[in-house]
Write an enzyme that holds these catalytic residues in place. Structure first.
Site, PDB file in Angstrom:
ATOM      1  N   LYS A  26       0.826  -1.082  -0.049  1.00 38.75           N
ATOM      2  CA  LYS A  26      -0.152   0.026  -0.019  1.00 38.75           C
ATOM      3  C   LYS A  26       0.968   1.328   0.107  1.00 38.75           C
ATOM      4  O   LYS A  26       0.636   2.248  -0.639  1.00 38.75           O
ATOM      5  CB  LYS A  26      -0.840  -0.031   1.248  1.00 38.75           C
ATOM      6  CG  LYS A  26      -1.732   1.151   1.400  1.00 38.75           C
ATOM      7  CD  LYS A  26      -2.389   1.363   2.738  1.00 38.75           C
ATOM      8  CE  LYS A  26      -1.841   1.711   4.144  1.00 38.75           C
ATOM      9  NZ  LYS A  26      -1.305   3.135   4.250  1.00 38.75           N
ATOM     10  N   ASN A  27       2.010   1.265   0.943  1.00 39.04           N
ATOM     11  CA  ASN A  27       2.626   2.344   1.057  1.00 39.04           C
ATOM     12  C   ASN A  27       3.437   2.729  -0.014  1.00 39.04           C
ATOM     13  O   ASN A  27       4.253   3.827  -0.034  1.00 39.04           O
ATOM     14  CB  ASN A  27       3.231   2.642   2.282  1.00 39.04           C
ATOM     15  CG  ASN A  27       2.182   2.875   3.424  1.00 39.04           C
ATOM     16  OD1 ASN A  27       1.124   2.955   3.214  1.00 39.04           O
ATOM     17  ND2 ASN A  27       2.651   2.375   4.726  1.00 39.04           N
ATOM     18  N   ARG A  98      -5.056  10.181   3.274  1.00 40.58           N
ATOM     19  CA  ARG A  98      -3.951  11.369   3.653  1.00 40.58           C
ATOM     20  C   ARG A  98      -2.663  11.080   2.786  1.00 40.58           C
ATOM     21  O   ARG A  98      -1.989  12.209   2.450  1.00 40.58           O
ATOM     22  CB  ARG A  98      -3.236  10.850   5.030  1.00 40.58           C
ATOM     23  CG  ARG A  98      -2.316  11.280   5.706  1.00 40.58           C
ATOM     24  CD  ARG A  98      -2.071  11.206   7.238  1.00 40.58           C
ATOM     25  NE  ARG A  98      -3.551  11.413   7.886  1.00 40.58           N
ATOM     26  CZ  ARG A  98      -3.540  12.823   8.039  1.00 40.58           C
ATOM     27  NH1 ARG A  98      -2.595  13.801   7.727  1.00 40.58           N
ATOM     28  NH2 ARG A  98      -4.509  13.174   8.461  1.00 40.58           N
ATOM     29  N   CYS A 122      -6.016  13.051  12.159  1.00 40.54           N
ATOM     30  CA  CYS A 122      -5.778  11.521  11.886  1.00 40.54           C
ATOM     31  C   CYS A 122      -5.738  10.924  13.511  1.00 40.54           C
ATOM     32  O   CYS A 122      -5.372  11.621  14.376  1.00 40.54           O
ATOM     33  CB  CYS A 122      -4.202  11.516  11.470  1.00 40.54           C
ATOM     34  SG  CYS A 122      -3.439   9.871  11.341  1.00 40.54           S
ATOM     35  N   ARG A 127      -0.048  14.663  11.848  1.00 36.51           N
ATOM     36  CA  ARG A 127       0.823  14.385  10.649  1.00 36.51           C
ATOM     37  C   ARG A 127       1.089  15.530   9.917  1.00 36.51           C
ATOM     38  O   ARG A 127       0.437  16.069   9.189  1.00 36.51           O
ATOM     39  CB  ARG A 127      -0.142  13.417   9.666  1.00 36.51           C
ATOM     40  CG  ARG A 127      -0.661  12.430  10.487  1.00 36.51           C
ATOM     41  CD  ARG A 127       0.213  11.006  10.629  1.00 36.51           C
ATOM     42  NE  ARG A 127       0.546  10.431   9.315  1.00 36.51           N
ATOM     43  CZ  ARG A 127      -0.038   9.599   8.982  1.00 36.51           C
ATOM     44  NH1 ARG A 127      -1.109   8.985   9.371  1.00 36.51           N
ATOM     45  NH2 ARG A 127       0.436   8.757   7.646  1.00 36.51           N
ATOM     46  N   ASP A 130       5.121  20.231   7.475  1.00 33.59           N
ATOM     47  CA  ASP A 130       6.172  21.459   7.521  1.00 33.59           C
ATOM     48  C   ASP A 130       7.380  21.205   6.605  1.00 33.59           C
ATOM     49  O   ASP A 130       7.762  22.113   5.866  1.00 33.59           O
ATOM     50  CB  ASP A 130       6.665  21.898   8.808  1.00 33.59           C
ATOM     51  CG  ASP A 130       7.216  20.640   9.483  1.00 33.59           C
ATOM     52  OD1 ASP A 130       6.535  19.651   9.787  1.00 33.59           O
ATOM     53  OD2 ASP A 130       8.172  20.931  10.338  1.00 33.59           O
ATOM     54  N   LEU A 131       7.673  20.113   6.564  1.00 31.65           N
ATOM     55  CA  LEU A 131       9.044  19.735   5.841  1.00 31.65           C
ATOM     56  C   LEU A 131       8.766  19.509   4.452  1.00 31.65           C
ATOM     57  O   LEU A 131       9.537  19.700   3.572  1.00 31.65           O
ATOM     58  CB  LEU A 131       9.607  18.078   6.255  1.00 31.65           C
ATOM     59  CG  LEU A 131       9.930  18.362   7.708  1.00 31.65           C
ATOM     60  CD1 LEU A 131      10.372  16.863   8.038  1.00 31.65           C
ATOM     61  CD2 LEU A 131      11.064  19.153   8.038  1.00 31.65           C
ATOM     62  N   ASP A 314       4.585   0.792  12.042  1.00 33.11           N
ATOM     63  CA  ASP A 314       3.257   0.109  11.451  1.00 33.11           C
ATOM     64  C   ASP A 314       3.013  -1.281  11.812  1.00 33.11           C
ATOM     65  O   ASP A 314       2.311  -1.922  11.449  1.00 33.11           O
ATOM     66  CB  ASP A 314       3.476   0.232   9.978  1.00 33.11           C
ATOM     67  CG  ASP A 314       3.274   1.607   9.383  1.00 33.11           C
ATOM     68  OD1 ASP A 314       2.534   2.694  10.034  1.00 33.11           O
ATOM     69  OD2 ASP A 314       3.505   1.844   8.113  1.00 33.11           O
ATOM     70  N   ARG A 406      -8.545  -0.311   3.971  1.00 32.95           N
ATOM     71  CA  ARG A 406      -7.487   0.702   3.581  1.00 32.95           C
ATOM     72  C   ARG A 406      -6.333  -0.091   3.014  1.00 32.95           C
ATOM     73  O   ARG A 406      -5.608   0.448   2.185  1.00 32.95           O
ATOM     74  CB  ARG A 406      -7.416   1.775   4.346  1.00 32.95           C
ATOM     75  CG  ARG A 406      -8.620   2.688   4.489  1.00 32.95           C
ATOM     76  CD  ARG A 406      -8.280   3.753   5.216  1.00 32.95           C
ATOM     77  NE  ARG A 406      -6.884   4.321   4.836  1.00 32.95           N
ATOM     78  CZ  ARG A 406      -5.869   4.493   5.648  1.00 32.95           C
ATOM     79  NH1 ARG A 406      -6.088   4.429   6.971  1.00 32.95           N
ATOM     80  NH2 ARG A 406      -4.600   4.969   5.145  1.00 32.95           N
TER      81      ARG A 406
HETATM   82  N1  EPU Z   1       6.462  14.676  10.206  1.00 36.63           N
HETATM   83  C1  EPU Z   1       6.672  16.110  10.618  1.00 36.63           C
HETATM   84  N2  EPU Z   1       7.031  17.004   9.165  1.00 36.63           N
HETATM   85  C2  EPU Z   1       6.491  16.606   8.340  1.00 36.63           C
HETATM   86  C3  EPU Z   1       6.350  15.359   7.684  1.00 36.63           C
HETATM   87  C4  EPU Z   1       6.241  14.433   9.171  1.00 36.63           C
HETATM   88  O1  EPU Z   1       6.937  16.459  11.753  1.00 36.63           O
HETATM   89  O2  EPU Z   1       6.558  17.394   7.290  1.00 36.63           O
HETATM   90  C5  EPU Z   1       6.123  13.569  11.156  1.00 36.63           C
HETATM   91  C6  EPU Z   1       4.833  13.562  11.326  1.00 36.63           C
HETATM   92  O3  EPU Z   1       4.037  14.412  12.238  1.00 36.63           O
HETATM   93  C7  EPU Z   1       4.565  12.027  11.988  1.00 36.63           C
HETATM   94  C8  EPU Z   1       6.001  11.288  11.741  1.00 36.63           C
HETATM   95  O4  EPU Z   1       6.759  12.689  11.071  1.00 36.63           O
HETATM   96  O5  EPU Z   1       4.808  12.027  13.279  1.00 36.63           O
HETATM   97  C9  EPU Z   1       5.890  10.333  10.357  1.00 36.63           C
HETATM   98  O6  EPU Z   1       5.576  10.950   9.413  1.00 36.63           O
HETATM   99  P1  EPU Z   1       6.052  10.593   7.755  1.00 36.63           P
HETATM  100  O7  EPU Z   1       6.033  11.781   7.002  1.00 36.63           O
HETATM  101  O8  EPU Z   1       7.406   9.739   7.817  1.00 36.63           O
HETATM  102  O9  EPU Z   1       4.851   9.470   7.433  1.00 36.63           O
HETATM  103  P2  EPU Z   1       3.841   9.461   6.222  1.00 36.63           P
HETATM  104  O10 EPU Z   1       4.577   9.644   5.063  1.00 36.63           O
HETATM  105  O11 EPU Z   1       2.644  10.357   6.678  1.00 36.63           O
HETATM  106  C10 EPU Z   1       4.196   6.968   6.094  1.00 36.63           C
HETATM  107  C11 EPU Z   1       3.049   5.573   5.945  1.00 36.63           C
HETATM  108  C12 EPU Z   1       2.744   5.485   7.461  1.00 36.63           C
HETATM  109  C13 EPU Z   1       3.992   5.372   8.291  1.00 36.63           C
HETATM  110  C14 EPU Z   1       4.848   6.535   8.095  1.00 36.63           C
HETATM  111  C15 EPU Z   1       6.097   6.248   8.934  1.00 36.63           C
HETATM  112  C16 EPU Z   1       2.040   5.809   3.842  1.00 36.63           C
HETATM  113  C17 EPU Z   1       0.841   6.226   3.189  1.00 36.63           C
HETATM  114  N3  EPU Z   1       1.832   6.015   5.084  1.00 36.63           N
HETATM  115  O12 EPU Z   1       3.301   8.132   6.608  1.00 36.63           O
HETATM  116  O13 EPU Z   1       1.776   4.221   7.249  1.00 36.63           O
HETATM  117  O14 EPU Z   1       3.480   5.109   9.538  1.00 36.63           O
HETATM  118  O15 EPU Z   1       5.231   6.642   6.836  1.00 36.63           O
HETATM  119  O16 EPU Z   1       6.884   4.806   8.506  1.00 36.63           O
HETATM  120  O17 EPU Z   1       3.115   5.690   3.298  1.00 36.63           O
HETATM  121  C18 EPU Z   1      -0.007   2.804   7.782  1.00 36.63           C
HETATM  122  O18 EPU Z   1       0.465   2.259   6.702  1.00 36.63           O
HETATM  123  O19 EPU Z   1      -0.803   2.308   8.469  1.00 36.63           O
HETATM  124  C19 EPU Z   1       0.632   4.245   8.247  1.00 36.63           C
HETATM  125  C20 EPU Z   1       0.317   5.014   8.976  1.00 36.63           C
END
Ligand code: EPU
Length: 429
Positions: A26-27, A98, A122, A127, A130-131, A314, A406
């Protein structure tokens, strides 16, 4: 039957054994789909699992003007984004998924403008984005947040390469910025990038489409910008889902059984497998399969979720479910999300002895769990509760299938094939 109106009914006690084929990740697939927006040509993706999230992403791509042809049986998806007719992604579509926020980078890079809704709340914690924002601004995009939307514009229509450093190795930010940089002028560097296999998969896909990327899978990624005409269609198979595989392996171990996940590389599951080995599980590997077997009493564990290649957040709810019945005291620290412990309260309702405080769960193994009605409030929490149900005495009803669907395809059928007593039915009062 809508997933929100459905439940799993699981009779605990069956020992799981056998093999399950791992589906596409999925991811990964959701990002490959977003990346199609960069390419003015037909892409054929295979190993595309029939997930709610995939269907939602198809809706978004179609809304933007791309054509999509999904064959659910064959698990193939054709995407053609030759013509993009809109750069606007409304709240009603983005809030359902998301991950769709990663269309921002490709849209800005290809079209020079985008208006993408912020995804909204969420269950598992904040989530932030900012980056994503900071990196795109450094590449020359003007971004503003107005009325819940990120509105972006690139003067001259073309992003400029930049030397980017991420404060934390966010997956989403790495993906958004890597995709944006594919069509930027010059060579972009992303330092402290996420190193997950799904990042490497996205880079490999983009390279197959003509992009020039080095270092994906390490913490420093180099992207040499190309022009849109240099990108072309390709056929690409999605990386298998290490989290899905891990879920079934833990389910087997919890029932004192032996489960083999096929179509998966153990290399991507090192943190989980070494933890299970430390707990006294038997691990057998082939180049494309992983078998986890019960061979005697399990030991408690100390786990801290961290960025890849550390223990994945995860997998935290699933291993939490297993640890409820492992004699001794286990400690689980959740470092990625501030609120990913909703499953613990539900596990306690099934008889677990667990307490959460300041992002740490302390769990004392009990002899057995007892079946109850429980609700999963996010994808992995629901999977974790299903694992608990498989070992509990009597019947457990697990709700929250809107979340489960999902990210897991054929979840019930796969568990049935391993010998679980499980049915999916309508929720009635
Ligand atoms: N974060 C920041 N600033 C940013 C981006 C992220 O502070 O600009 C923080 C978030 O607030 C969060 C953490 O960094 O606390 C993780 O965020 P990340 O951007 O790495 O996660 P994501 O890309 O939103 C993906 C997976 C998640 C998985 C995370 C971490 C997808 C669709 N989702 O999310 O998957 O937990 O990476 O590995 O790829 C799941 O599959 O159940 C799931 C939640």
């Amino acid at each position: 039957m809508k997933p929100e109106n459905s439940k799993l009914v699981i009779k605990g006690g069956s020992v799981l054994s056998g093999a399950v084929r791992t589906s596409g990740a999925k991811n990964s697939v959701l990002k490959l789909m977003a990346a199609c927006l960069l390419v003015p040509d037909e892409i054929l993706l295979s190993n595309v699992p029939p997930l709610q999230d995939v269907c939602q992403m198809i809706e978004i791509l179609e809304f933007l003007g791309a054509s999509c042809d999904y064959d659910e049986q064959a698990e193939t998806l054709k995407v053609n984004a030759k013509h993009i007719s809109s750069t606007f992604a409304p709240y009603d579509l983005v809030s359902r998924l998301r991950a769709s926020f990663v269309i921002l980078g490709p849209l800005l890079a290809r079209m020079g403008e985008a208006k993408v809704s912020l995804p909204g709340g969420c269950q598992i914690g904040s989530r932030r984005i900012d980056l994503h924002e900071k990196g795109l601004k450094e590449m020359g995009a003007k971004l503003e947040i107005n009325h819940g939307y990120v509105e972006g514009e690139v003067s001259g229509g073309k992003l400029k390469a930049a030397k980017l450093h991420l404060d934390i190795p966010s997956n989403g930010a790495t993906e958004n910025l890597m995709m944006a940089a594919v069509l930027a002028e010059g060579t972009t560097v992303i330092d402290n990038a996420a190193r997950d296999p799904e990042i490497e998969d996205l880079a490999n896909f983009l390279i197959a489409c003509g992009a020039k990327i080095e270092g994906a899978g390490t913490s420093s990624i180099l992207i040499h910008g190309v022009s849109v005409n240099e990108l072309h269609g390709t056929a690409y198979s999605t990386l298998p889902d290490r989290i899905e595989a891990g879920t079934f392996l833990i389910a087997g171990l919890a029932t004192k059984g032996s489960v083999t996940a096929t179509n998966i590389s153990a290399l991507h599951m090192n943190a989980l497998l070494s933890k299970l080995k430390e707990m006294n599980a038997k691990i057998d590997l082939t180049p494309d399969s992983v078998q986890v077997s019960y061979q005697g009493p399990l030991k408690p564990a100390e786990i801290s979720t961290v960025w890849y290649p550390g223990f994945p957040t995860d997998m935290q709810p699933q291993i939490s479910a297993l640890l409820t019945i492992v004699e001794g005291t286990s400690i689980i620290k959740e470092s990625i999300y501030e609120d990913r412990f909703s499953h613990i309260e539900e596990l306690v309702r099934m008889g677990a002895d667990a307490q959460v405080s300041h992002g740490v769960a302390v769990m004392k193994g009990v002899e057995s769990l007892s079946g109850a009605k429980v609700v999963g409030s996010d994808l992995r929490a629901t999977a974790g509760l299903a694992i608990a149900a498989l070992v509990a005495n009597g019947y457990t009803e697990v709700q929250g299938l809107g979340h489960l669907d999902r990210g897991y395809s054929h979840f019930t059928a796969k568990l049935l094939s391993l010998g679980a007593q499980i049915t999916r039915s309508e929720i009635t009062l």
